[in-house]
Design a protein around this motif. Structure first.
Motif, PDB file in Angstrom:
ATOM      1  N   GLY A  96       0.751  -1.227   0.012  1.00 42.80           N
ATOM      2  CA  GLY A  96      -0.114  -0.032  -0.089  1.00 42.80           C
ATOM      3  C   GLY A  96       0.769   1.275   0.023  1.00 42.80           C
ATOM      4  N   LEU A  97       2.052   1.006  -0.451  1.00 41.61           N
ATOM      5  CA  LEU A  97       2.798   2.422  -0.101  1.00 41.61           C
ATOM      6  C   LEU A  97       2.910   2.923  -1.670  1.00 41.61           C
ATOM      7  CD1 LEU A  97       5.941   1.000   1.913  1.00 41.61           C
ATOM      8  CD2 LEU A  97       3.961   2.520   2.478  1.00 41.61           C
ATOM      9  N   ASP A  98       3.190   4.171  -1.813  1.00 40.18           N
ATOM     10  CA  ASP A  98       3.409   4.872  -2.972  1.00 40.18           C
ATOM     11  C   ASP A  98       4.691   5.115  -3.588  1.00 40.18           C
ATOM     12  OD1 ASP A  98       3.142   6.594  -5.432  1.00 40.18           O
ATOM     13  OD2 ASP A  98       2.832   8.593  -4.321  1.00 40.18           O
ATOM     14  N   ALA A  99       5.160   4.042  -4.461  1.00 35.98           N
ATOM     15  CA  ALA A  99       6.485   3.517  -4.668  1.00 35.98           C
ATOM     16  C   ALA A  99       6.592   3.711  -6.191  1.00 35.98           C
ATOM     17  CB  ALA A  99       6.853   2.379  -4.423  1.00 35.98           C
ATOM     18  N   VAL A 125      14.362   3.274  -5.576  1.00 34.95           N
ATOM     19  CA  VAL A 125      13.216   3.091  -5.617  1.00 34.95           C
ATOM     20  C   VAL A 125      12.523   4.383  -4.596  1.00 34.95           C
ATOM     21  CG1 VAL A 125      11.152   2.083  -4.499  1.00 34.95           C
ATOM     22  CG2 VAL A 125      12.707   0.745  -5.733  1.00 34.95           C
ATOM     23  N   ARG A 126      11.767   5.088  -5.216  1.00 34.41           N
ATOM     24  CA  ARG A 126      11.270   6.290  -4.073  1.00 34.41           C
ATOM     25  C   ARG A 126       9.865   5.887  -3.679  1.00 34.41           C
ATOM     26  NH1 ARG A 126      10.155  10.799  -7.982  1.00 34.41           N
ATOM     27  NH2 ARG A 126       8.501   9.679  -8.357  1.00 34.41           N
ATOM     28  N   VAL A 127       9.664   6.253  -2.431  1.00 33.83           N
ATOM     29  CA  VAL A 127       8.511   5.986  -1.703  1.00 33.83           C
ATOM     30  C   VAL A 127       7.847   7.366  -1.021  1.00 33.83           C
ATOM     31  CG1 VAL A 127       7.136   4.730  -0.169  1.00 33.83           C
ATOM     32  CG2 VAL A 127       8.956   3.441  -1.184  1.00 33.83           C
ATOM     33  N   ARG A 128       6.678   7.625  -1.499  1.00 33.64           N
ATOM     34  CA  ARG A 128       6.304   8.973  -0.899  1.00 33.64           C
ATOM     35  C   ARG A 128       5.266   8.573   0.258  1.00 33.64           C
ATOM     36  NH1 ARG A 128       5.205  11.363  -6.706  1.00 33.64           N
ATOM     37  NH2 ARG A 128       7.004  12.622  -6.884  1.00 33.64           N
ATOM     38  N   ILE A 129       5.666   9.189   1.242  1.00 30.51           N
ATOM     39  CA  ILE A 129       4.847   9.005   2.562  1.00 30.51           C
ATOM     40  C   ILE A 129       4.526  10.396   3.235  1.00 30.51           C
ATOM     41  CG2 ILE A 129       4.577   7.905   4.884  1.00 30.51           C
ATOM     42  CD1 ILE A 129       6.602   5.760   3.974  1.00 30.51           C
ATOM     43  N   GLY A 130       3.135  10.710   3.283  1.00 28.43           N
ATOM     44  CA  GLY A 130       3.078  12.172   3.439  1.00 28.43           C
ATOM     45  C   GLY A 130       3.648  13.145   2.446  1.00 28.43           C
TER      46      GLY A 130
END
Length: 184
Positions: A96-99, A125-130
């Motif tokens: 469920g992460l925005d990757a 890999v870039r993961v956007r959290i908030g």
């Protein structure tokens, strides 16, 4: 017979086009099935998204031996070896992460517009959290949000199919390891 020739015109350099094509390969390799999605839930566990990302990263780095093949995420997870970038991407998305896959261009490298074959070679890999972007490199030296100072001000090229807006951005300072000693 008349030959029809189509010319590819783009404001992108040849190396940038090649990187985007590499991103397509990573996206294809990161396709998940129900087994991988269940594995991602078990690996990531519950809790805050940053904690889930850290657990996925640690699992990939510790349990999957880096190898050039297999390159698809499901096979790499099954065999315990393979292309780790695609696996990290697939597990993060399944959790469920925005990757998204990205490529980095360090300021110490030639400008991306100069065709030398080495532009955009670092895949991450870039993961956007908030509001925060996390960066993970798992093939080669494995790092999560602790990139070396040489990566400061690196250009970031979004390799995902779903990229909207500008594909290029700058690596945020939060991805750099501030504890590393730098000499001037």
């Amino acid at each position: 017979m008349a030959t029809v020739r189509k010319e590819f015109r783009s404001s992108r350099s040849a190396d940038e086009v090649w990187a985007v094509l590499r991103g397509t390969t990573i996206e294809r390799a990161a396709r998940a099935d129900s087994w991988l999605e269940e594995a991602a839930r078990l690996i990531a566990g519950s809790g805050e998204p940053a904690d889930r990302l850290a657990r996925i990263f640690a699992f990939v780095v510790r349990k999957i031996a880096p190898a050039s093949s297999p390159d698809d995420a499901v096979s790499a997870l099954l065999l315990g070896q393979g292309e780790r970038t695609a696996l990290l991407l697939a597990l993060a998305r399944a959790a469920g992460l925005d990757a998204a896959p990205v490529a980095l261009q360090l300021v110490t490298q030639l400008k991306p517009e100069v065709p030398d074959g080495n532009a955009w070679r670092i895949t991450a890999v870039r993961v956007r959290i908030g509001e925060r972007e996390h960066y993970a490199i798992v093939d080669g030296n494995a790092v999560l949000d602790r990139l070396p100072p040489a990566a400061r001000d690196a250009a970031v090229l979004d390799l995902s199919r779903r990229a909207s807006g500008p594909r290029r951005s700058r690596l945020p300072d939060s991805a750099i390891d501030a504890a590393t000693l730098t000499l001037q």
